[in-house]
Write a protein that holds these residues in place. Sequence first.
Motif, mmCIF file in Angstrom:
data_model
loop_
_atom_site.group_PDB
_atom_site.id
_atom_site.type_symbol
_atom_site.label_atom_id
_atom_site.label_comp_id
_atom_site.label_asym_id
_atom_site.label_seq_id
_atom_site.Cartn_x
_atom_site.Cartn_y
_atom_site.Cartn_z
ATOM 1 N N LEU A 104 98.316 0.683 -9.837
ATOM 2 C CA LEU A 104 98.900 -0.335 -10.302
ATOM 3 C C LEU A 104 98.378 -1.537 -9.618
ATOM 4 O O LEU A 104 99.047 -2.805 -9.980
ATOM 5 C CB LEU A 104 100.428 0.152 -9.742
ATOM 6 C CG LEU A 104 101.916 -0.857 -10.427
ATOM 7 C CD1 LEU A 104 101.760 -1.482 -11.622
ATOM 8 C CD2 LEU A 104 102.607 -0.323 -9.956
ATOM 9 N N ARG A 105 98.206 -1.498 -8.337
ATOM 10 C CA ARG A 105 98.126 -2.448 -7.498
ATOM 11 C C ARG A 105 97.096 -3.983 -8.679
ATOM 12 O O ARG A 105 96.933 -4.168 -8.682
ATOM 13 C CB ARG A 105 97.411 -2.265 -6.639
ATOM 14 C CG ARG A 105 97.930 -3.568 -4.955
ATOM 15 C CD ARG A 105 97.604 -2.564 -4.040
ATOM 16 N NE ARG A 105 96.772 -2.619 -3.189
ATOM 17 C CZ ARG A 105 96.360 -1.922 -2.350
ATOM 18 N NH1 ARG A 105 97.498 -1.488 -1.462
ATOM 19 N NH2 ARG A 105 95.682 -1.932 -1.486
ATOM 20 N N LEU A 107 101.560 -9.119 -16.574
ATOM 21 C CA LEU A 107 102.260 -8.188 -15.599
ATOM 22 C C LEU A 107 103.010 -7.355 -16.652
ATOM 23 O O LEU A 107 103.207 -6.919 -16.622
ATOM 24 C CB LEU A 107 103.054 -9.492 -14.805
ATOM 25 C CG LEU A 107 103.611 -7.957 -13.405
ATOM 26 C CD1 LEU A 107 102.440 -7.506 -13.153
ATOM 27 C CD2 LEU A 107 104.480 -9.177 -12.988
ATOM 28 N N TRP A 143 97.488 -10.731 -12.268
ATOM 29 C CA TRP A 143 97.501 -12.517 -11.916
ATOM 30 C C TRP A 143 96.875 -13.789 -12.256
ATOM 31 O O TRP A 143 96.644 -14.616 -12.490
ATOM 32 C CB TRP A 143 97.791 -12.417 -10.054
ATOM 33 C CG TRP A 143 97.238 -13.667 -9.497
ATOM 34 C CD1 TRP A 143 98.533 -14.770 -9.378
ATOM 35 C CD2 TRP A 143 96.460 -14.174 -8.615
ATOM 36 N NE1 TRP A 143 97.887 -15.881 -8.331
ATOM 37 C CE2 TRP A 143 96.233 -15.225 -8.397
ATOM 38 C CE3 TRP A 143 95.222 -14.204 -9.599
ATOM 39 C CZ2 TRP A 143 95.141 -16.457 -7.908
ATOM 40 C CZ3 TRP A 143 94.175 -14.266 -8.617
ATOM 41 C CH2 TRP A 143 94.270 -15.642 -7.823
ATOM 42 N N GLU A 160 101.030 -15.565 -16.653
ATOM 43 C CA GLU A 160 101.005 -14.577 -15.560
ATOM 44 C C GLU A 160 102.481 -13.772 -15.700
ATOM 45 O O GLU A 160 101.565 -12.766 -15.643
ATOM 46 C CB GLU A 160 101.061 -15.372 -14.095
ATOM 47 C CG GLU A 160 100.024 -16.176 -13.154
ATOM 48 C CD GLU A 160 100.149 -16.714 -12.292
ATOM 49 O OE1 GLU A 160 101.146 -15.630 -11.782
ATOM 50 O OE2 GLU A 160 99.688 -17.180 -12.269
ATOM 51 N N SER A 161 103.561 -14.080 -15.944
ATOM 52 C CA SER A 161 104.453 -12.962 -15.929
ATOM 53 C C SER A 161 104.007 -11.823 -17.351
ATOM 54 O O SER A 161 103.948 -10.879 -17.266
ATOM 55 C CB SER A 161 105.777 -13.622 -16.251
ATOM 56 O OG SER A 161 106.513 -12.538 -16.576
ATOM 57 N N ASN A 184 110.205 -7.435 -15.819
ATOM 58 C CA ASN A 184 109.622 -6.040 -17.046
ATOM 59 C C ASN A 184 110.934 -4.992 -17.439
ATOM 60 O O ASN A 184 111.127 -4.913 -17.040
ATOM 61 C CB ASN A 184 108.859 -5.267 -16.032
ATOM 62 C CG ASN A 184 107.737 -4.526 -17.671
ATOM 63 O OD1 ASN A 184 108.158 -4.260 -18.723
ATOM 64 N ND2 ASN A 184 106.970 -4.009 -17.644
ATOM 65 N N GLU A 210 101.872 -3.151 -17.205
ATOM 66 C CA GLU A 210 103.303 -2.400 -16.671
ATOM 67 C C GLU A 210 103.003 -1.911 -17.327
ATOM 68 O O GLU A 210 103.313 -0.649 -17.834
ATOM 69 C CB GLU A 210 104.378 -3.276 -15.768
ATOM 70 C CG GLU A 210 103.714 -3.746 -14.768
ATOM 71 C CD GLU A 210 105.108 -4.377 -13.509
ATOM 72 O OE1 GLU A 210 105.927 -4.824 -14.356
ATOM 73 O OE2 GLU A 210 104.492 -4.649 -12.808
ATOM 74 N N ARG A 252 96.339 -3.245 -11.326
ATOM 75 C CA ARG A 252 96.951 -3.821 -12.285
ATOM 76 C C ARG A 252 97.693 -5.217 -12.858
ATOM 77 O O ARG A 252 97.455 -6.208 -13.269
ATOM 78 C CB ARG A 252 97.543 -2.911 -13.292
ATOM 79 C CG ARG A 252 96.581 -2.131 -14.076
ATOM 80 C CD ARG A 252 98.134 -1.383 -14.856
ATOM 81 N NE ARG A 252 98.481 -0.195 -14.100
ATOM 82 C CZ ARG A 252 99.845 0.365 -14.537
ATOM 83 N NH1 ARG A 252 99.717 0.534 -15.787
ATOM 84 N NH2 ARG A 252 100.219 1.482 -13.926
ATOM 85 N N ARG A 253 98.458 -4.751 -11.733
ATOM 86 C CA ARG A 253 99.255 -6.797 -10.582
ATOM 87 C C ARG A 253 98.179 -7.865 -11.032
ATOM 88 O O ARG A 253 98.321 -8.648 -10.979
ATOM 89 C CB ARG A 253 99.996 -6.220 -10.359
ATOM 90 C CG ARG A 253 100.819 -5.479 -10.242
ATOM 91 C CD ARG A 253 102.428 -4.766 -9.417
ATOM 92 N NE ARG A 253 103.453 -4.692 -9.307
ATOM 93 C CZ ARG A 253 104.571 -3.948 -8.930
ATOM 94 N NH1 ARG A 253 104.145 -3.885 -7.693
ATOM 95 N NH2 ARG A 253 105.060 -3.854 -9.433
#
Length: 124
Positions: free
Chosen positions: A20-21, A71, A28, A67-68, A117, A75, A23-24
């Motif tokens: 997850l880290r 994300l 970004w 970015e959102s 999300n 996710e 992918r985040r």
Amino acid sequence: MSLRRRFLISFVFSLGRLPLRVRRFLAWLVGSVLGSIPIRDQKIARLQIKTFLEPRGIKASVRKVYESFCLTFLEALNMAPLLKNDTTLIRFDQWAEVRSLQAEGKGAIYLSGHTGNWELLAAY
């Protein structure tokens, strides 16, 4: 199935298996790059922001939108890590009432702002 389609499916599946880290960070990075490239959709987003909001910080706002979006996409590929500790990711003060309804076999209607999300609600 074409080779291109199989590659795309494999690529998306592989992205979902990344931590997850990672992918985040990718969200970004990709969102920042896409939000900085002057493409047609970005010009439309800038005009919309300029029309409805203060013109201050338009470039940063458009970049944050990209970015959102990235994300949310990354996710959604694999939500299992997000759901392991659901009470820290989703703030909701009535968990006891929800658990009680679930125990009784009843449903509930969730209302939420579109601020993140929100697809995670489907897991409940």
